[in-house]
Design a protein around this motif. Sequence first.
Motif, PDB file in Angstrom:
ATOM      1  N   ALA A 423       0.838  -1.192   0.000  1.00  0.00           N
ATOM      2  CA  ALA A 423       0.000   0.000   0.000  1.00  0.00           C
ATOM      3  C   ALA A 423       0.877   1.248   0.000  1.00  0.00           C
ATOM      4  CB  ALA A 423      -0.910   0.008   1.224  1.00  0.00           C
ATOM      5  N   GLU A 424       0.388   2.283  -0.634  1.00  0.00           N
ATOM      6  CA  GLU A 424       1.132   3.535  -0.688  1.00  0.00           C
ATOM      7  C   GLU A 424       1.140   4.185   0.691  1.00  0.00           C
ATOM      8  OE1 GLU A 424       3.447   6.361  -2.641  1.00  0.00           O
ATOM      9  OE2 GLU A 424       2.621   4.477  -3.428  1.00  0.00           O
ATOM     10  N   PRO A 425       2.310   4.407   1.286  1.00  0.00           N
ATOM     11  CA  PRO A 425       2.337   4.999   2.635  1.00  0.00           C
ATOM     12  C   PRO A 425       1.901   6.461   2.612  1.00  0.00           C
ATOM     13  CG  PRO A 425       4.553   4.797   1.762  1.00  0.00           C
ATOM     14  CD  PRO A 425       3.648   4.110   0.780  1.00  0.00           C
ATOM     15  N   VAL A 426       1.323   6.890   3.715  1.00  0.00           N
ATOM     16  CA  VAL A 426       0.888   8.286   3.846  1.00  0.00           C
ATOM     17  C   VAL A 426       2.115   9.164   4.060  1.00  0.00           C
ATOM     18  CG1 VAL A 426      -0.503   9.904   5.173  1.00  0.00           C
ATOM     19  CG2 VAL A 426      -1.307   7.546   4.832  1.00  0.00           C
ATOM     20  N   PRO A 427       2.287  10.219   3.258  1.00  0.00           N
ATOM     21  CA  PRO A 427       3.465  11.089   3.432  1.00  0.00           C
ATOM     22  C   PRO A 427       3.496  11.718   4.819  1.00  0.00           C
ATOM     23  CG  PRO A 427       2.343  11.551   1.345  1.00  0.00           C
ATOM     24  CD  PRO A 427       1.444  10.655   2.130  1.00  0.00           C
ATOM     25  N   PHE A 428       4.680  11.864   5.342  1.00  0.00           N
ATOM     26  CA  PHE A 428       4.849  12.487   6.651  1.00  0.00           C
ATOM     27  C   PHE A 428       4.642  14.000   6.539  1.00  0.00           C
ATOM     28  CE2 PHE A 428       7.728  14.658   9.661  1.00  0.00           C
ATOM     29  CZ  PHE A 428       7.153  14.240  10.850  1.00  0.00           C
ATOM     30  N   VAL A 429       3.858  14.553   7.463  1.00  0.00           N
ATOM     31  CA  VAL A 429       3.593  15.992   7.493  1.00  0.00           C
ATOM     32  C   VAL A 429       4.226  16.565   8.752  1.00  0.00           C
ATOM     33  CG1 VAL A 429       1.836  17.792   7.536  1.00  0.00           C
ATOM     34  CG2 VAL A 429       1.444  15.702   6.221  1.00  0.00           C
ATOM     35  N   PRO A 430       5.272  17.364   8.626  1.00  0.00           N
ATOM     36  CA  PRO A 430       5.944  17.891   9.811  1.00  0.00           C
ATOM     37  C   PRO A 430       5.104  18.935  10.534  1.00  0.00           C
ATOM     38  CG  PRO A 430       6.919  18.808   7.823  1.00  0.00           C
ATOM     39  CD  PRO A 430       5.934  17.776   7.371  1.00  0.00           C
ATOM     40  N   LEU A 431       5.207  18.915  11.854  1.00  0.00           N
ATOM     41  CA  LEU A 431       4.551  19.892  12.718  1.00  0.00           C
ATOM     42  C   LEU A 431       5.619  20.816  13.291  1.00  0.00           C
ATOM     43  CD1 LEU A 431       1.993  20.875  14.294  1.00  0.00           C
ATOM     44  CD2 LEU A 431       2.628  19.225  16.064  1.00  0.00           C
ATOM     45  N   VAL A 432       5.420  22.115  13.121  1.00  0.00           N
ATOM     46  CA  VAL A 432       6.384  23.108  13.595  1.00  0.00           C
ATOM     47  C   VAL A 432       5.716  23.980  14.644  1.00  0.00           C
ATOM     48  CG1 VAL A 432       7.920  25.000  12.927  1.00  0.00           C
ATOM     49  CG2 VAL A 432       7.505  23.114  11.334  1.00  0.00           C
ATOM     50  N   VAL A 433       6.379  24.169  15.755  1.00  0.00           N
ATOM     51  CA  VAL A 433       5.909  25.060  16.814  1.00  0.00           C
ATOM     52  C   VAL A 433       6.739  26.332  16.763  1.00  0.00           C
ATOM     53  CG1 VAL A 433       5.676  25.386  19.303  1.00  0.00           C
ATOM     54  CG2 VAL A 433       5.094  23.174  18.275  1.00  0.00           C
ATOM     55  N   LEU A 434       6.076  27.468  16.722  1.00  0.00           N
ATOM     56  CA  LEU A 434       6.759  28.756  16.674  1.00  0.00           C
ATOM     57  C   LEU A 434       6.491  29.522  17.958  1.00  0.00           C
ATOM     58  CD1 LEU A 434       5.343  28.388  13.493  1.00  0.00           C
ATOM     59  CD2 LEU A 434       7.179  30.029  13.163  1.00  0.00           C
ATOM     60  N   ALA A 435       7.536  30.074  18.517  1.00  0.00           N
ATOM     61  CA  ALA A 435       7.435  30.851  19.747  1.00  0.00           C
ATOM     62  C   ALA A 435       8.004  32.233  19.484  1.00  0.00           C
ATOM     63  CB  ALA A 435       8.194  30.156  20.879  1.00  0.00           C
TER      64      ALA A 435
END
Length: 889
Positions: A423-435
């Motif tokens: 199965a085609e894997p789901v692309p990774f979506v990075p999470l960025v926290v900004l302060a």
Amino acid sequence: MSLATTGGGGAGLGGAGLSAAAMAHNAGAPPGALAAQHHHQHSGIPGGGGPGMAAPGTTMFAGAADLLDKNQTFLSGKNVRAVADAPLVGVDLYGDDCGVAYFPPAKEEGSADDDEMAATMKAMAKVKKGCLARSVGGYGATDVRLRRDDGGAYKAVKRYLNKGEGHGAVLEDALVLEDGGDDAVIVLPRPHLLMGARKTSHLNAAAKSKLASILPDEEDESSPVVAIDQADVNTKSPVSVTTIAMDGSAQPKGDDYDRVAYQMRLNSKKKLMTILPEEALALVIAQCKKKVKEEFQIAENGFEELKEEDAEEEEGYMDYPASFAIPGWAAMDAAVEALIDANGGSSSSCGPTLHQRSVAACVGALLPPPVDAAGSAGFQGQKKGAPQMSALTKLLMETMKMKDAEAAKEAAKEAALNKTDMAEPVPFVPLVVLAGATEEGVEATALRVTKPQGPEEELHCPFGNISVLSSVCYALGGEGKSSMDEAFETALDELRAQVGVAAPESEEPTAVLTYGSAKTQAKLASKLKSVLTRYGKEGKDDDDWDGWDQEMPLLSTDESCVALGTAALGASVHGRARVITSVKGTDGKMRPKARAGVAVQDAATCAVAVSFNYSSGDAERWTEPRTIFDFDRRVPAGPYHIDFTAAECAAHVKHCEKAGGNCVEDESELIDAAKGMEGSRRIPQREAAALRLRFRVFQRTARGGEWVRVGDDMRPLSMRHSQKEEGEDGEGDFVAIESAVLELGLSAVGTITTGLITNGETIAQATKSARNTKLLRYGTILGSILFIGGFLVKSYVEERIFERDTRRVLAYYKHAAPNSFHDGDERQARYLVWKYKGKKDKLWRRLEAKYDVPVRHEWEWEDEEEAKEEEKAEDAEDLDDGEGEGEEL
């Protein structure tokens, strides 16, 4: 009215609606049909395909009008094209140093005569140039310093305030850029914190804290404010803050025409001068644009050309397009409206683009590093000649590559075990926290970046999509948020909780990014480490731990990061930073098409609520604010429809007079009561209730903070009548209308749009129209029944007559021509009846003439046969009687 307005029932994003009654007590019904036209408006300022290079032999330049971000309502394609030759100015207005950057004018990148090799070479040259956004430093602390007791400075400022022009003279003769502690300088502190405010009580905590020394005592909301002259009271502080009326009144009235303003004594021998915060801020923006003009012309033409153009085109920089970064804690409707005014420029100049400050910081952090004259990166230490990447971009790309490889490996392993196709894997979506933090407020934002783009596609936008999950912002100085550390810890805790709700499937943040001045970033980094360490200890033995701990990568940014990101976002909106894609046309051919370099999905940093009053605005009878747009809602949002009807208002008024309270709490009870208020007999009650209805809009930027009223109270069911004399109370010229629909919308930076829609009918007219409509409806139904029924009856009668005449013809042939071909031939009989339709007498005459037998009805033949049989029977009886008598004789 500070609320921006929209027209008609235009389409919006995620539009929804409830009735006014439902809004008052958590119950609702679907909105009714919108009326035909506006009757009242509140015056105010309004708020592709896959990646690829352009096809050879085509131009890669795209018109800005086709790339405009529809969320930026202050732009038009015509005005964007008019400023395409000017640099775009990006200003971090709320930053500690008020950073300034620019993006150069758009240039055509190719022509129709270019072959594939030429297009490729030009694309490589573009990549080699590196990032085009340039920082020009900062304005400094956002204070306006003017020379005091200087004749030239006084004249320049007076002309500027009276005529609204002459920015260059003020910048040259009156403005002081450096804070030298000179007593001959008057300081207007932090005008961006005051702009647009109607009352000092409406100021946020940061403004009240920073300007406490010059603020008057907080006035009572219910009474007008009298302008005070604190400059005369305190000679050591020649500046004070007061409230003035913008409608020409001598004293403020506590309405939407009031403005908080500075009073200053610029010349000790002259009268006091009053200057609005947006007028003071306009000088800061003008200085930023002037600085960009000088730096840009030096970069393009050198110092000699700069001197020549200054002499020829004074103040030409005021028409430069601008882009501003607005922190969430300052995203209020009134402040944004004032900022647009402060941007200045001619009537034909392009409006500003407005962006959330945290998003601008993210875009700025993703920008590649500058390239020096030798063509090498200014930092990062990457290989010479290769496309450069920022530290954040490099981290995100490497993490995405690693996570995707792991997912593909796991998918292949699972497929092998199950003996199925992978199965085609789901692309990774990075999470960025900004302060981020400034001297006035803190911001904590979580967002996702997707759609990686190579430098050959768009160098300034390594990722084509930025989606904000949540943004928690607080102004410093409020209760529990007096210090940066305290406020930021609260914001980060709230952000973590919101991310857990909005994206529970998300892994731990890929990176934590700080932005702001070096001093504030150092404080934020220290606080982040302590808070993240606490998170790690709390989740050590927790199976549902979200992974937030001190192991998350912590990155810092340059002080110019926000300004550069603001300029890049503006360039994307204006079509200067764009991606060329190949799109298949209807004819099957691939054609180049441009799209914006980066698409941003913002989340609301403020909340909007409404309140109702059915007692002519009595301060004690307002309903509790009901939230329409909450924090972290996807914006732009709306239009949201609220239906108002006079019958519902009358039901509320009757309930309040009978049982007390502010409104009917039970909706079923309200519906029944509203039905009882309909009809001509209830017109006086509905008119009185409609005229008593008031409506308010509230806004707040702090979660759990105080609601701030936006604009004046509205009267949705009242309409001014031009031919009606005004009463003593100023309300005699209003007439009540039967129904109205109010539309509310919210932009990404807190601008509220309203539109009131109605057909303009008074209650009596609406009742008469409803009665006429009812009669017309029933008349139409009755007429339709009669019309259709008449056809049915006619068809039935004609069919009966046709069958009767057919039987008549058959009976005639049976008796007039028995045993002939026509005897019993029903088909021939039906044909004759059809042929002589409407001419039956002619048919009967011809039959009688042919057979010399009169034509009778079907039943008449039966009577004749019966008569003949009776005659035969009588003859038989007579013969019998005669024989008997003869025999006797």
